[in-house]
Scaffold this active site. Structure first.
Site, PDB file in Angstrom:
ATOM      1  N   ASP A 153       0.867  -1.161   0.000  1.00 49.89           N
ATOM      2  CA  ASP A 153       0.000   0.000   0.000  1.00 49.89           C
ATOM      3  C   ASP A 153       0.921   1.233   0.000  1.00 49.89           C
ATOM      4  O   ASP A 153       2.117   1.121   0.302  1.00 49.89           O
ATOM      5  CB  ASP A 153      -0.830  -0.088   1.294  1.00 49.89           C
ATOM      6  CG  ASP A 153      -1.461   1.217   1.657  1.00 49.89           C
ATOM      7  OD1 ASP A 153      -2.196   1.753   0.826  1.00 49.89           O
ATOM      8  OD2 ASP A 153      -1.183   1.724   2.769  1.00 49.89           O
ATOM      9  N   ASP A 155       0.103   5.227   1.092  1.00 52.97           N
ATOM     10  CA  ASP A 155      -0.010   6.116   2.255  1.00 52.97           C
ATOM     11  C   ASP A 155       0.010   5.332   3.562  1.00 52.97           C
ATOM     12  O   ASP A 155      -0.693   4.331   3.695  1.00 52.97           O
ATOM     13  CB  ASP A 155      -1.322   6.915   2.210  1.00 52.97           C
ATOM     14  CG  ASP A 155      -1.367   7.902   1.059  1.00 52.97           C
ATOM     15  OD1 ASP A 155      -1.069   7.501  -0.075  1.00 52.97           O
ATOM     16  OD2 ASP A 155      -1.706   9.077   1.299  1.00 52.97           O
TER      17      ASP A 155
HETATM   18  P1  IMP Z   1      -3.320   4.233  -0.095  1.00 54.10           P
HETATM   19  O1  IMP Z   1      -3.110   4.250   1.383  1.00 54.10           O
HETATM   20  O2  IMP Z   1      -2.039   4.192  -0.860  1.00 54.10           O
HETATM   21  O3  IMP Z   1      -4.283   3.168  -0.536  1.00 54.10           O
HETATM   22  O4  IMP Z   1      -3.912   5.678  -0.517  1.00 54.10           O
HETATM   23  C1  IMP Z   1      -5.106   6.177   0.016  1.00 54.10           C
HETATM   24  C2  IMP Z   1      -5.198   7.665  -0.196  1.00 54.10           C
HETATM   25  O5  IMP Z   1      -5.071   8.037  -1.571  1.00 54.10           O
HETATM   26  C3  IMP Z   1      -6.557   8.185   0.183  1.00 54.10           C
HETATM   27  O6  IMP Z   1      -6.638   8.421   1.550  1.00 54.10           O
HETATM   28  C4  IMP Z   1      -6.681   9.459  -0.615  1.00 54.10           C
HETATM   29  O7  IMP Z   1      -6.187  10.541   0.151  1.00 54.10           O
HETATM   30  C5  IMP Z   1      -5.756   9.278  -1.803  1.00 54.10           C
HETATM   31  N1  IMP Z   1      -6.453   9.219  -3.093  1.00 54.10           N
HETATM   32  C6  IMP Z   1      -6.157   9.955  -4.166  1.00 54.10           C
HETATM   33  N2  IMP Z   1      -6.929   9.623  -5.203  1.00 54.10           N
HETATM   34  C7  IMP Z   1      -7.744   8.651  -4.786  1.00 54.10           C
HETATM   35  C8  IMP Z   1      -8.768   7.879  -5.442  1.00 54.10           C
HETATM   36  O8  IMP Z   1      -9.079   8.031  -6.622  1.00 54.10           O
HETATM   37  N3  IMP Z   1      -9.367   6.951  -4.685  1.00 54.10           N
HETATM   38  C9  IMP Z   1      -9.038   6.735  -3.393  1.00 54.10           C
HETATM   39  N4  IMP Z   1      -8.094   7.412  -2.753  1.00 54.10           N
HETATM   40  C10 IMP Z   1      -7.443   8.374  -3.447  1.00 54.10           C
HETATM   41 MG    MG Z   2      -2.693   3.203   3.408  1.00 52.80          MG
END
Ligand code: IMP
Ligand code: MG
Length: 457
Positions: A153, A155
């Site tokens: 993942d 973020d």
């Molecule tokens: P992950 O933790 O890498 O899955 O990223 C999640 C974060 O990506 C979310 O909290 C959003 O802030 C950001 N984000 C940006 N674009 C999108 C989208 O199209 N769908 C969902 N999250 C997005």
């Molecule tokens: Mg995440």
């Protein structure tokens, strides 16, 4: 302050992991019976050590019992009767195990690191158990061979929420190490962008390091993909493309069952999600802006930097999820509604599809050697969102093994642990079949301690 409200709130099932809570409950019994809080008045160090040894023995016994119960569940899985295993009766939310979980060895490893048995006032915690399960999963995966695919993942897992993977991030070296051992890498993120430039902005530290690396062969450099928007946009590392990434048309990688995700259904699902989000914004009076994208819709703060109350984010996810689940279109199309920390998004598809596509891409492209999809037991997805509702990494559990981390530093620690096991596996060379496994794992844990000595409890 822990108010009664907070305590009750924490009891809500969507904020708890039943399996971890169940193990925590089992370990609480020896903690109550054998920990000696009065020991703080005593000066004899031997009694403290004795208590720790006794608590360790009891905890280890329980972990061994749970390990055997998982083995029994796996036996049921093999013949399709996992619904009837004892573990399923005790923990109804339990899912599929892709490998054995050597919980006793993993407990010993984490106990030496975290001194769980030496504590007299703080019982084995959620985090203790989460980390034991992670270690056990790494042991389980590496005991049957090399790791074929690691998906991450973005973020909170690779970098702080909303930030980017900068060149100084220590996780870069660890990912490059895995690539040098021919493990394929997928960054499976919810962040959904159609352009390579945006992914370069978020991941430039890793992409540039892969380009500059002198330990990766050209073929190994090809072993990185980015799966964005959960399962919607696929990019591969490409040294000659602008932003070091090349976008792959959906036609070239979608799985057969994804071809039913037609535009009218996608539009209908996003329309319904958008109207439910608008309703929540009104009802909860949220200072939010609706963001509609090609394959997602979400709410973000109207004023950059402002924070939504956690409860409002969770309420919004649960309302939208329920509405979609109950709709006709929600039954036709997979979707993922989740709380991103300070936003809520509904994406088309989810990370189970994202990881599946990576397994298939590397397998079908012949990059796995045999043209077959990489299997779940050879896959590890690392993420921070594993609660059953409102979390997006949770979905990856149905297609591969997983590790649940709490911040990017834990990811680095986890990858160091994995490296230790992979290195030892390499040295250990010929592994014995069957009952050799147990001794092999134990020896491996002990060798790990020799390499990274930790004070014994
Ligand atoms: P992950 O933790 O890498 O899955 O990223 C999640 C974060 O990506 C979310 O909290 C959003 O802030 C950001 N984000 C940006 N674009 C999108 C989208 O199209 N769908 C969902 N999250 C997005
Ligand atoms: Mg995440």
């Amino acid at each position: 302050m822990t108010t009664r409200y907070r305590v009750e709130y924490a009891l809500k099932t969507h904020r708890r992991d039943q399996f971890i809570e169940w193990i925590k409950g089992l370990l609480a019994v020896p903690f109550v019976l054998y920990s000696q809080p009065t020991g703080v008045f005593e000066t004899r160090s031997s009694s403290v050590a004795q208590m720790a040894a006794e608590a360790h023995r009891r905890y280890a016994e329980i972990m061994s019992d749970v390990e055997h119960m998982i083995d029994d569940h796996i036996e049921h899985q093999k013949v399709g009767t996992d619904g009837q295993s004892k573990l399923k009766l005790l923990v109804p939310s339990i899912g599929t195990f892709f490998t054995r979980l050597p919980l006793t060895d993993a407990f010993r490893y984490q106990d030496r690191k975290r001194f769980i048995s030496s504590r007299r006032f703080v019982p084995p915690s959620f985090n203790d158990i989460r980390l034991i399960l992670n270690t056990a999963q790494l042991m389980g995966v590496t005991s049957v061979g090399p790791l074929d695919l690691a998906t991450f993942d973005g973020d909170v897992t690779l970098y702080d929420d909303g930030k980017s993977l900068e060149p100084i991030n220590p996780v870069i070296d660890r990912i490059i190490y895995l690539m040098s051992r021919n493990t394929k890498i997928g960054i499976v993120t919810a962040a959904g962008y159609t352009k390579a430039e945006r992914y370069y902005e978020r991941l430039h530290g890793l992409l540039e390091a892969i380009k500059a690396s002198d330990i990766l062969t050209p073929a190994q450099r090809q072993n990185l993909v980015i799966m964005g928007g959960e399962s919607n946009f696929l990019f591969t590392y490409s040294p000659d493309s602008p932003f070091l990434l090349s976008h792959l048309s959906r036609r070239s990688w979608i799985l057969p069952s994804m071809s039913s995700w037609t535009q009218p259904t996608i539009t209908a699902l996003l329309d319904l999600a958008e109207s439910s989000l608008r309703e929540c914004v009104t009802n909860l009076s949220l200072p939010a802006t609706i963001l509609r994208k090609e394959r997602a819709v979400g709410i973000i703060p109207s004023v950059p930097g402002s924070k939504f109350p956690r409860e409002s984010l969770e309420e919004t996810v649960l309302v939208v999820q329920k509405k979609l689940e109950m709709s006709e279109v929600g039954k036709k199309l997979p979707f993922c509604a989740f709380n991103g920390g300070n936003d809520v998004f509904v994406d088309i598809g989810d990370k189970s599809w994202g990881v599946l596509v990576c397994q298939n891409y590397f397998g079908a492209a012949g990059l796995n050697g045999d043209g077959e999809s990489i299997r779940g037991e050879r896959t590890l997805h690392v993420g921070d969102q594993f609660l059953s509702a409102g979390s997006n990494d949770f979905k990856a559990r149905v297609v591969g093994t997983t590790a649940w981390i709490a911040n990017p530093a834990e990811t680095v620690e986890l990858l160091d642990e994995l490296k230790g096991m992979m290195e030892k596996g390499k040295e250990g060379a010929v592994k014995e079949e069957g009952d050799g496994l147990e001794t092999d794992l134990l020896a491996r844990v002990d060798r790990l301690f020799e390499k990274h000595p930790m004070p014994r409890a």
